[in-house]
Design an enzyme around this catalytic site. Structure first.
Site, mmCIF file in Angstrom:
data_model
loop_
_atom_site.group_PDB
_atom_site.id
_atom_site.type_symbol
_atom_site.label_atom_id
_atom_site.label_comp_id
_atom_site.label_asym_id
_atom_site.label_seq_id
_atom_site.Cartn_x
_atom_site.Cartn_y
_atom_site.Cartn_z
ATOM 1 N N LYS A 27 5.300 8.071 0.547
ATOM 2 C CA LYS A 27 5.501 9.148 1.527
ATOM 3 C C LYS A 27 6.993 9.507 1.463
ATOM 4 O O LYS A 27 7.802 9.062 2.281
ATOM 5 C CB LYS A 27 5.089 8.663 2.919
ATOM 6 C CG LYS A 27 4.915 9.791 3.920
ATOM 7 C CD LYS A 27 4.681 9.241 5.315
ATOM 8 C CE LYS A 27 3.212 9.055 5.626
ATOM 9 N NZ LYS A 27 3.009 8.656 7.047
ATOM 10 N N VAL A 53 -1.788 8.501 7.505
ATOM 11 C CA VAL A 53 -2.990 8.284 6.701
ATOM 12 C C VAL A 53 -3.563 6.885 6.931
ATOM 13 O O VAL A 53 -2.840 5.959 7.299
ATOM 14 C CB VAL A 53 -2.700 8.489 5.195
ATOM 15 C CG1 VAL A 53 -2.371 9.940 4.913
ATOM 16 C CG2 VAL A 53 -1.578 7.584 4.704
ATOM 17 N N ASP A 75 -4.001 1.014 8.139
ATOM 18 C CA ASP A 75 -4.765 0.944 9.385
ATOM 19 C C ASP A 75 -4.259 1.918 10.436
ATOM 20 O O ASP A 75 -3.156 2.443 10.359
ATOM 21 C CB ASP A 75 -4.687 -0.478 9.965
ATOM 22 C CG ASP A 75 -3.304 -0.807 10.529
ATOM 23 O OD1 ASP A 75 -2.300 -0.456 9.877
ATOM 24 O OD2 ASP A 75 -3.222 -1.409 11.611
ATOM 25 N N ASP A 116 7.272 4.145 3.051
ATOM 26 C CA ASP A 116 7.512 5.245 3.992
ATOM 27 C C ASP A 116 9.027 5.323 4.225
ATOM 28 O O ASP A 116 9.740 5.955 3.460
ATOM 29 C CB ASP A 116 6.724 4.969 5.274
ATOM 30 C CG ASP A 116 6.814 6.093 6.278
ATOM 31 O OD1 ASP A 116 7.435 7.131 5.989
ATOM 32 O OD2 ASP A 116 6.264 5.960 7.395
ATOM 33 N N ASP A 119 0.811 -1.213 0.000
ATOM 34 C CA ASP A 119 0.000 0.000 0.000
ATOM 35 C C ASP A 119 0.848 1.267 0.000
ATOM 36 O O ASP A 119 0.529 2.239 -0.662
ATOM 37 C CB ASP A 119 -0.981 0.001 1.194
ATOM 38 C CG ASP A 119 -0.306 -0.296 2.513
ATOM 39 O OD1 ASP A 119 0.918 -0.548 2.538
ATOM 40 O OD2 ASP A 119 -1.007 -0.298 3.550
#
Ligand code: PRP
Length: 180
Positions: free
Chosen positions: A131, A153, A159, A103, A100
């Protein structure tokens, strides 16, 4: 109700649909005449992976790995734990890791190295969200849908301890939700 906790929608359902179509077509073109092994990193890869693969017109195998570095909090622990491995032998295969979000980059870096070490012919990565400001490792996704600011987010697979993965868009939580 769940949606009442969202302050702002960052990536809408329609935008995600377009992202999956665009990325799926690009992947189809890039891997033309090849077979693909798509490995989803659970649990966050759902539902992005489900929508992405419907837009990939290639002979495609699917497998999944459970990897986690957050343990239900809001920032990475810096240590990736593989809780459940794939069962497919990656040797000689073209592997696309799907997640998903990227980061810090730790997850994709470690899983990619693992598959290369196991003898995959190639390993590329595909994420819905990038990100960029969160990056600590020297890695970028080969395919990404959109960049997002350095906010926590949720939704569309992402989640917050342990809810909101089933929101049909990516959004920012209201501050009071963290304080509950
Ligand atoms: C989240 C997300 C990515 C990873 C990205 O997973 O799904 O796998 O963090 O962060 P990184 O680039 O800093 O490694 P998480 O560990 O929360 O597990 P989950 O997929 O079950 O949500």
């Amino acid at each position: 109700m769940m949606k009442d906790d969202i302050k702002e929608v960052l990536v809408s359902r329609e935008q995600i649909e377009t992202i999956c179509k665009t990325l799926g077509e690009k992947i189809t073109e890039d891997y033309k005449d090849k077979k693909l092994l798509v490995v989803g990193l659970l649990r966050g890869c759902m539902p992005f992976m489900a929508e992405l693969i419907l837009n990939i017109n290639l002979y495609t195998e699917l497998d999944y790995m459970v990897a986690s570095s957050y343990e239900g909090g809001t920032s990475s622990t810096g240590h990736l734990v593989i809780k459940s491995d794939i069962t497919t032998d990656v040797k000689g295969k073209d592997v696309l890791i799907v997640d998903d979000i990227i980061d810090t980059g730790l997850t994709l870096k470690e899983v990619k190295a693992l598959f290369l070490n196991r003898g995959a012919a190639s390993v590329k990565t595909c994420v819905m969200l990038d990100k960029t400001e969160g990056r600590k490792e020297n890695i970028n996704a080969d395919y990404f849908g959109t960049t997002i600011p350095n906010k926590f987010v949720v939704g569309y697979g992402l989640d917050y301890g342990p809810y909101y993965r089933n929101l049909p868009y990516v959004g920012v939580l209201k501050e009071e939700v963290y304080k509950k």
